[in-house]
Design a protein around this motif. Structure first.
Motif, PDB file in Angstrom:
ATOM      1  N   GLU A   7       0.824  -1.222   0.000  1.00  0.00           N
ATOM      2  CA  GLU A   7       0.000   0.000   0.000  1.00  0.00           C
ATOM      3  C   GLU A   7       0.853   1.265   0.000  1.00  0.00           C
ATOM      4  O   GLU A   7       0.356   2.341  -0.307  1.00  0.00           O
ATOM      5  CB  GLU A   7      -0.907   0.014   1.241  1.00  0.00           C
ATOM      6  CG  GLU A   7      -1.950  -1.087   1.243  1.00  0.00           C
ATOM      7  CD  GLU A   7      -2.735  -1.136   2.551  1.00  0.00           C
ATOM      8  OE1 GLU A   7      -2.539  -0.257   3.409  1.00  0.00           O
ATOM      9  OE2 GLU A   7      -3.554  -2.054   2.688  1.00  0.00           O
ATOM     10  N   ILE A   8       2.130   1.153   0.358  1.00  0.00           N
ATOM     11  CA  ILE A   8       3.012   2.315   0.423  1.00  0.00           C
ATOM     12  C   ILE A   8       3.359   2.744  -1.006  1.00  0.00           C
ATOM     13  O   ILE A   8       3.926   1.972  -1.778  1.00  0.00           O
ATOM     14  CB  ILE A   8       4.298   1.997   1.236  1.00  0.00           C
ATOM     15  CG1 ILE A   8       3.902   1.627   2.668  1.00  0.00           C
ATOM     16  CG2 ILE A   8       5.245   3.183   1.229  1.00  0.00           C
ATOM     17  CD1 ILE A   8       5.018   1.041   3.494  1.00  0.00           C
ATOM     18  N   ARG A   9       2.992   3.986  -1.348  1.00  0.00           N
ATOM     19  CA  ARG A   9       3.109   4.465  -2.725  1.00  0.00           C
ATOM     20  C   ARG A   9       4.378   5.285  -2.998  1.00  0.00           C
ATOM     21  O   ARG A   9       4.735   5.497  -4.143  1.00  0.00           O
ATOM     22  CB  ARG A   9       1.888   5.325  -3.081  1.00  0.00           C
ATOM     23  CG  ARG A   9       0.617   4.506  -3.161  1.00  0.00           C
ATOM     24  CD  ARG A   9       0.501   3.818  -4.517  1.00  0.00           C
ATOM     25  NE  ARG A   9      -0.530   2.803  -4.487  1.00  0.00           N
ATOM     26  CZ  ARG A   9      -0.308   1.513  -4.678  1.00  0.00           C
ATOM     27  NH1 ARG A   9       0.900   1.050  -4.866  1.00  0.00           N
ATOM     28  NH2 ARG A   9      -1.319   0.665  -4.660  1.00  0.00           N
ATOM     29  N   ALA A  10       5.037   5.750  -1.965  1.00  0.00           N
ATOM     30  CA  ALA A  10       6.194   6.629  -2.161  1.00  0.00           C
ATOM     31  C   ALA A  10       7.328   5.870  -2.871  1.00  0.00           C
ATOM     32  O   ALA A  10       7.540   4.676  -2.632  1.00  0.00           O
ATOM     33  CB  ALA A  10       6.679   7.148  -0.820  1.00  0.00           C
ATOM     34  N   ARG A  11       8.059   6.584  -3.746  1.00  0.00           N
ATOM     35  CA  ARG A  11       9.152   5.958  -4.479  1.00  0.00           C
ATOM     36  C   ARG A  11      10.339   5.701  -3.558  1.00  0.00           C
ATOM     37  O   ARG A  11      10.883   4.619  -3.526  1.00  0.00           O
ATOM     38  CB  ARG A  11       9.570   6.862  -5.653  1.00  0.00           C
ATOM     39  CG  ARG A  11       9.893   6.062  -6.893  1.00  0.00           C
ATOM     40  CD  ARG A  11      10.243   6.962  -8.063  1.00  0.00           C
ATOM     41  NE  ARG A  11       9.060   7.185  -8.893  1.00  0.00           N
ATOM     42  CZ  ARG A  11       8.753   8.343  -9.435  1.00  0.00           C
ATOM     43  NH1 ARG A  11       9.492   9.405  -9.249  1.00  0.00           N
ATOM     44  NH2 ARG A  11       7.682   8.460 -10.180  1.00  0.00           N
ATOM     45  N   GLU A  12      10.706   6.747  -2.790  1.00  0.00           N
ATOM     46  CA  GLU A  12      11.809   6.618  -1.839  1.00  0.00           C
ATOM     47  C   GLU A  12      11.292   6.796  -0.425  1.00  0.00           C
ATOM     48  O   GLU A  12      10.469   7.673  -0.166  1.00  0.00           O
ATOM     49  CB  GLU A  12      12.879   7.682  -2.122  1.00  0.00           C
ATOM     50  CG  GLU A  12      13.818   7.315  -3.238  1.00  0.00           C
ATOM     51  CD  GLU A  12      15.059   8.203  -3.218  1.00  0.00           C
ATOM     52  OE1 GLU A  12      14.982   9.346  -2.736  1.00  0.00           O
ATOM     53  OE2 GLU A  12      16.096   7.738  -3.701  1.00  0.00           O
ATOM     54  N   ILE A  13      11.786   5.953   0.491  1.00  0.00           N
ATOM     55  CA  ILE A  13      11.359   6.027   1.880  1.00  0.00           C
ATOM     56  C   ILE A  13      12.560   5.908   2.815  1.00  0.00           C
ATOM     57  O   ILE A  13      13.579   5.324   2.452  1.00  0.00           O
ATOM     58  CB  ILE A  13      10.317   4.935   2.230  1.00  0.00           C
ATOM     59  CG1 ILE A  13      10.860   3.535   1.897  1.00  0.00           C
ATOM     60  CG2 ILE A  13       9.005   5.199   1.560  1.00  0.00           C
ATOM     61  CD1 ILE A  13       9.947   2.406   2.304  1.00  0.00           C
ATOM     62  N   ARG A  14      12.410   6.469   4.025  1.00  0.00           N
ATOM     63  CA  ARG A  14      13.433   6.303   5.069  1.00  0.00           C
ATOM     64  C   ARG A  14      13.008   5.078   5.869  1.00  0.00           C
ATOM     65  O   ARG A  14      11.882   4.998   6.335  1.00  0.00           O
ATOM     66  CB  ARG A  14      13.476   7.541   5.965  1.00  0.00           C
ATOM     67  CG  ARG A  14      14.557   7.478   7.034  1.00  0.00           C
ATOM     68  CD  ARG A  14      14.584   8.737   7.884  1.00  0.00           C
ATOM     69  NE  ARG A  14      14.772   9.965   7.116  1.00  0.00           N
ATOM     70  CZ  ARG A  14      15.970  10.423   6.715  1.00  0.00           C
ATOM     71  NH1 ARG A  14      17.056   9.751   6.988  1.00  0.00           N
ATOM     72  NH2 ARG A  14      16.047  11.551   6.028  1.00  0.00           N
ATOM     73  N   VAL A  15      13.921   4.135   6.037  1.00  0.00           N
ATOM     74  CA  VAL A  15      13.571   2.860   6.662  1.00  0.00           C
ATOM     75  C   VAL A  15      14.225   2.725   8.042  1.00  0.00           C
ATOM     76  O   VAL A  15      15.400   3.034   8.217  1.00  0.00           O
ATOM     77  CB  VAL A  15      14.006   1.679   5.753  1.00  0.00           C
ATOM     78  CG1 VAL A  15      13.597   0.354   6.370  1.00  0.00           C
ATOM     79  CG2 VAL A  15      13.400   1.818   4.367  1.00  0.00           C
ATOM     80  N   LEU A  16      13.411   2.282   9.000  1.00  0.00           N
ATOM     81  CA  LEU A  16      13.895   1.979  10.349  1.00  0.00           C
ATOM     82  C   LEU A  16      13.752   0.476  10.572  1.00  0.00           C
ATOM     83  O   LEU A  16      12.790  -0.133  10.109  1.00  0.00           O
ATOM     84  CB  LEU A  16      13.067   2.711  11.402  1.00  0.00           C
ATOM     85  CG  LEU A  16      12.981   4.227  11.320  1.00  0.00           C
ATOM     86  CD1 LEU A  16      12.002   4.751  12.362  1.00  0.00           C
ATOM     87  CD2 LEU A  16      14.334   4.854  11.534  1.00  0.00           C
ATOM     88  N   SER A  17      14.690  -0.115  11.321  1.00  0.00           N
ATOM     89  CA  SER A  17      14.612  -1.547  11.604  1.00  0.00           C
ATOM     90  C   SER A  17      13.593  -1.799  12.718  1.00  0.00           C
ATOM     91  O   SER A  17      13.042  -0.859  13.285  1.00  0.00           O
ATOM     92  CB  SER A  17      15.980  -2.076  12.019  1.00  0.00           C
ATOM     93  OG  SER A  17      16.320  -1.550  13.286  1.00  0.00           O
TER      94      SER A  17
END
Length: 166
Positions: A7-17
């Motif tokens: 469902e996440i549409r953004a091309r680039e995302i900041r990822v947390l573990s």
């Protein structure tokens, strides 16, 4: 409801573990692959950030924790209800004090009290009698209560609302 996985549409995302360590900025496809390798979900935490922040976690557990927090918050809320005390324009002293004692108890519990004078037949031609009873009622409870809504004639009833002081 936060967006998860596809469902996440953004091309680039900041990822947390899973333990809130920053992994970095990557494409949503790569982050999804990373989450699937750990048998966890990719959950969008703050969609309005630039780039959106997503966390790798067990979504079912996250939702359960959130519901638990909401339930706790709901328990702490105090619900104020409106209790009603009905009187007549020609009320006897004893009855008046019984009704006043009830209203005092309601106010002590933190509720608001609606005091209603019910007029019957020709009593309506003397609304000042009802107003006198309401004024006396509010004067008797002035240490405990404050008049939130002044006495007002509505149809065959005259009502006034009292709230706890402080």
């Amino acid at each position: 409801m936060p967006r998860i996985n596809e469902e996440i549409r953004a091309r680039e995302i900041r990822v947390l573990s899973a333990d809130n360590e920053q992994i970095g900025i990557m494409s949503s496809r790569d982050a999804l692959v990373l989450a699937e390798e750990q048998q966890l979900d990719l959950v969008e935490i703050s969609p309005n950030a630039k780039p959106p922040v997503c966390r790798i976690m067990n979504f079912g557990k996250y939702r359960y924790e959130q519901q638990k927090r909401e339930k706790e918050a709901k328990k702490k809320q105090k619900v104020i209800t409106l209790k009603e005390v009905k009187l007549r324009p020609h009320i006897e002293d004893h009855d008046f004090y019984v009704k006043m004692k009830n209203a005092s108890k309601f106010l002590g519990e933190g509720n608001k009290v609606k005091v209603t004078i019910m007029f019957r037949g020709r009593e309506l031609s003397h609304p000042e009698l009802g107003l006198n009873v309401l004024t006396r009622f509010s004067d008797e409870l002035k240490e405990q209560a404050v008049v939130e809504k002044a006495a007002k004639l509505e149809g065959r009833n005259m009502t006034m609302i009292l709230a706890k002081k402080g």
